[in-house]
Motif scaffolding. Structure first.
Motif, PDB file in Angstrom:
ATOM      1  N   ARG A 179       0.837  -1.203   0.000  1.00  0.00           N
ATOM      2  CA  ARG A 179       0.000   0.000   0.000  1.00  0.00           C
ATOM      3  C   ARG A 179       0.869   1.250   0.000  1.00  0.00           C
ATOM      4  N   ASN A 180       0.625   2.138  -0.955  1.00  0.00           N
ATOM      5  CA  ASN A 180       1.383   3.384  -1.040  1.00  0.00           C
ATOM      6  C   ASN A 180       0.783   4.401  -0.059  1.00  0.00           C
ATOM      7  N   VAL A 181       1.623   4.886   0.874  1.00  0.00           N
ATOM      8  CA  VAL A 181       1.130   5.808   1.905  1.00  0.00           C
ATOM      9  C   VAL A 181       1.798   7.179   1.794  1.00  0.00           C
ATOM     10  N   ALA A 182       2.281   7.517   0.611  1.00  0.00           N
ATOM     11  CA  ALA A 182       2.970   8.795   0.422  1.00  0.00           C
ATOM     12  C   ALA A 182       2.071   9.974   0.767  1.00  0.00           C
ATOM     13  N   LYS A 183       0.787   9.902   0.409  1.00  0.00           N
ATOM     14  CA  LYS A 183      -0.141  10.988   0.715  1.00  0.00           C
ATOM     15  C   LYS A 183      -0.691  10.861   2.132  1.00  0.00           C
ATOM     16  N   GLU A 184      -0.908   9.639   2.553  1.00  0.00           N
ATOM     17  CA  GLU A 184      -1.464   9.391   3.876  1.00  0.00           C
ATOM     18  C   GLU A 184      -0.490   9.783   4.985  1.00  0.00           C
ATOM     19  N   CYS A 185       0.790   9.517   4.772  1.00  0.00           N
ATOM     20  CA  CYS A 185       1.818   9.798   5.779  1.00  0.00           C
ATOM     21  C   CYS A 185       2.991  10.503   5.101  1.00  0.00           C
ATOM     22  N   PRO A 186       2.823  11.765   4.724  1.00  0.00           N
ATOM     23  CA  PRO A 186       3.836  12.464   3.922  1.00  0.00           C
ATOM     24  C   PRO A 186       5.176  12.664   4.629  1.00  0.00           C
ATOM     25  N   ASP A 187       5.193  12.621   5.956  1.00  0.00           N
ATOM     26  CA  ASP A 187       6.442  12.851   6.684  1.00  0.00           C
ATOM     27  C   ASP A 187       7.142  11.553   7.097  1.00  0.00           C
ATOM     28  N   ALA A 188       6.598  10.422   6.712  1.00  0.00           N
ATOM     29  CA  ALA A 188       7.180   9.135   7.096  1.00  0.00           C
ATOM     30  C   ALA A 188       8.470   8.870   6.328  1.00  0.00           C
ATOM     31  N   TRP A 189       9.325   8.026   6.904  1.00  0.00           N
ATOM     32  CA  TRP A 189      10.580   7.662   6.245  1.00  0.00           C
ATOM     33  C   TRP A 189      10.363   6.606   5.162  1.00  0.00           C
ATOM     34  N   PHE A 190       9.145   6.080   5.064  1.00  0.00           N
ATOM     35  CA  PHE A 190       8.822   5.022   4.119  1.00  0.00           C
ATOM     36  C   PHE A 190       7.671   5.474   3.220  1.00  0.00           C
ATOM     37  N   THR A 191       7.538   4.812   2.084  1.00  0.00           N
ATOM     38  CA  THR A 191       6.474   5.119   1.131  1.00  0.00           C
ATOM     39  C   THR A 191       5.450   3.995   1.041  1.00  0.00           C
ATOM     40  N   TRP A 192       5.894   2.767   1.346  1.00  0.00           N
ATOM     41  CA  TRP A 192       5.047   1.590   1.201  1.00  0.00           C
ATOM     42  C   TRP A 192       4.913   0.849   2.527  1.00  0.00           C
ATOM     43  N   VAL A 193       3.730   0.275   2.770  1.00  0.00           N
ATOM     44  CA  VAL A 193       3.498  -0.561   3.951  1.00  0.00           C
ATOM     45  C   VAL A 193       2.716  -1.799   3.526  1.00  0.00           C
ATOM     46  N   PRO A 194       2.767  -2.877   4.314  1.00  0.00           N
ATOM     47  CA  PRO A 194       1.904  -4.021   4.026  1.00  0.00           C
ATOM     48  C   PRO A 194       0.441  -3.563   4.049  1.00  0.00           C
ATOM     49  N   PRO A 195      -0.418  -4.163   3.238  1.00  0.00           N
ATOM     50  CA  PRO A 195      -1.798  -3.682   3.120  1.00  0.00           C
ATOM     51  C   PRO A 195      -2.626  -3.788   4.398  1.00  0.00           C
ATOM     52  N   ASN A 196      -2.166  -4.592   5.360  1.00  0.00           N
ATOM     53  CA  ASN A 196      -2.924  -4.788   6.599  1.00  0.00           C
ATOM     54  C   ASN A 196      -2.459  -3.874   7.731  1.00  0.00           C
ATOM     55  N   LEU A 197      -1.494  -2.985   7.472  1.00  0.00           N
ATOM     56  CA  LEU A 197      -0.945  -2.148   8.528  1.00  0.00           C
ATOM     57  C   LEU A 197      -1.137  -0.663   8.247  1.00  0.00           C
ATOM     58  N   THR A 198      -1.267   0.114   9.314  1.00  0.00           N
ATOM     59  CA  THR A 198      -1.250   1.569   9.197  1.00  0.00           C
ATOM     60  C   THR A 198       0.198   2.028   9.215  1.00  0.00           C
ATOM     61  N   CYS A 199       0.419   3.303   8.956  1.00  0.00           N
ATOM     62  CA  CYS A 199       1.772   3.849   9.001  1.00  0.00           C
ATOM     63  C   CYS A 199       2.375   3.675  10.397  1.00  0.00           C
ATOM     64  N   ASP A 200       1.598   3.984  11.434  1.00  0.00           N
ATOM     65  CA  ASP A 200       2.105   3.891  12.805  1.00  0.00           C
ATOM     66  C   ASP A 200       2.423   2.448  13.176  1.00  0.00           C
ATOM     67  N   GLU A 201       1.589   1.515  12.758  1.00  0.00           N
ATOM     68  CA  GLU A 201       1.841   0.097  13.057  1.00  0.00           C
ATOM     69  C   GLU A 201       3.108  -0.394  12.376  1.00  0.00           C
ATOM     70  N   PHE A 202       3.285   0.010  11.125  1.00  0.00           N
ATOM     71  CA  PHE A 202       4.486  -0.403  10.389  1.00  0.00           C
ATOM     72  C   PHE A 202       5.729   0.186  11.053  1.00  0.00           C
ATOM     73  N   ASP A 203       5.699   1.465  11.358  1.00  0.00           N
ATOM     74  CA  ASP A 203       6.843   2.160  11.961  1.00  0.00           C
ATOM     75  C   ASP A 203       7.186   1.557  13.322  1.00  0.00           C
TER      76      ASP A 203
END
Length: 216
Positions: free
Chosen positions: A189-213
């Motif tokens: 899942r591309n989270v570039a817009k959802e989490c613009p300040d994150a160090w990552f652009t992609w996460v597993p589809p079952n996780l949020t940005c915070d869960e992945f981080d």
């Protein structure tokens, strides 16, 4: 740069055509010969990512590599005996087999492939011993096995997410063919817009940005 979805899909399908396993007899760990690869990405594929499968002495092997030109491995269930593992790195290759507490291992000179990803890769060891640590005399052992490499679409900066997703799917016993389908059709899942300040652009589809981080 985003190309049209139709054009990109066509290009990816062509690129992956050489990564599907050939028809013919297969081992228990291999994906079905007719496994569908339907790439979902609208991004450049600049890494040779693959699901690795095989069989060694009756043990089904599976693994994931974000870039098989660097290294790759496939292993059996480490909680079940017997189990086995095959690894290929720039330093050489190895095959191991564990039956209860007896461990046999062998090494070889095989290194990761260069150029186009092969559909299969033969690991042929040249030195090793059977039943190391059993208290008796070691026996010379030079096993050989063949691994199947099935290419899957992973964006260049999505390796961390892909590795985590592979582990999560494997830990719950997901069938290898379903893992290949999930990576090829569902994808990260591309989270570039959802989490613009994150160090990552992609996460597993079952996780949020915070869960992945939080899992790093």
């Amino acid at each position: 740069m985003i190309a049209s979805r139709t054009l990109v899909a066509a290009l990816i399908v062509a690129a992956l055509a050489g990564c599907t396993s050939p028809s013919g007899p297969s081992s228990p760990g291999d994906p079905p010969a007719d496994a569908k690869i339907d790439p979902w990405l609208g991004d450049d594929l600049e890494v040779d990512s693959a699901v690795i499968t095989g069989d060694f002495m009756g043990v089904a092997l599976s693994g994931f590599s974000c870039d098989v030109s660097q290294s790759f491995s496939a292993n059996g269930d480490g909680d079940v005996r017997p189990t086995a593992g095959v690894t290929v790195t720039s330093a050489g290759s190895s095959i191991s087999y564990t039956e209860e507490t007896l461990i046999s291992s062998a090494q070889g000179g095989d290194v990761p492939p260069t150029g186009a990803m092969p559909a299969t890769f033969t690991v042929a060891t040249t030195r090793g011993f059977w039943d190391i640590g059993d208290g008796g005399a070691n026996t010379e052992w030079t096993p050989t096995t063949v691994l199947t490499l099935t290419g899957i679409p992973i964006p260049e900066d999505g390796c961390a997410a892909a590795d985590m997703w592979w582990l999560d799917l494997s830990d719950v016993g997901t069938d290898t063919a379903e893992i290949i389908r999930a990576f090829s059709e569902d994808g990260l899942r591309n989270v570039a817009k959802e989490c613009p300040d994150a160090w990552f652009t992609w996460v597993p589809p079952n996780l949020t940005c915070d869960e992945f981080d939080a899992r790093f």
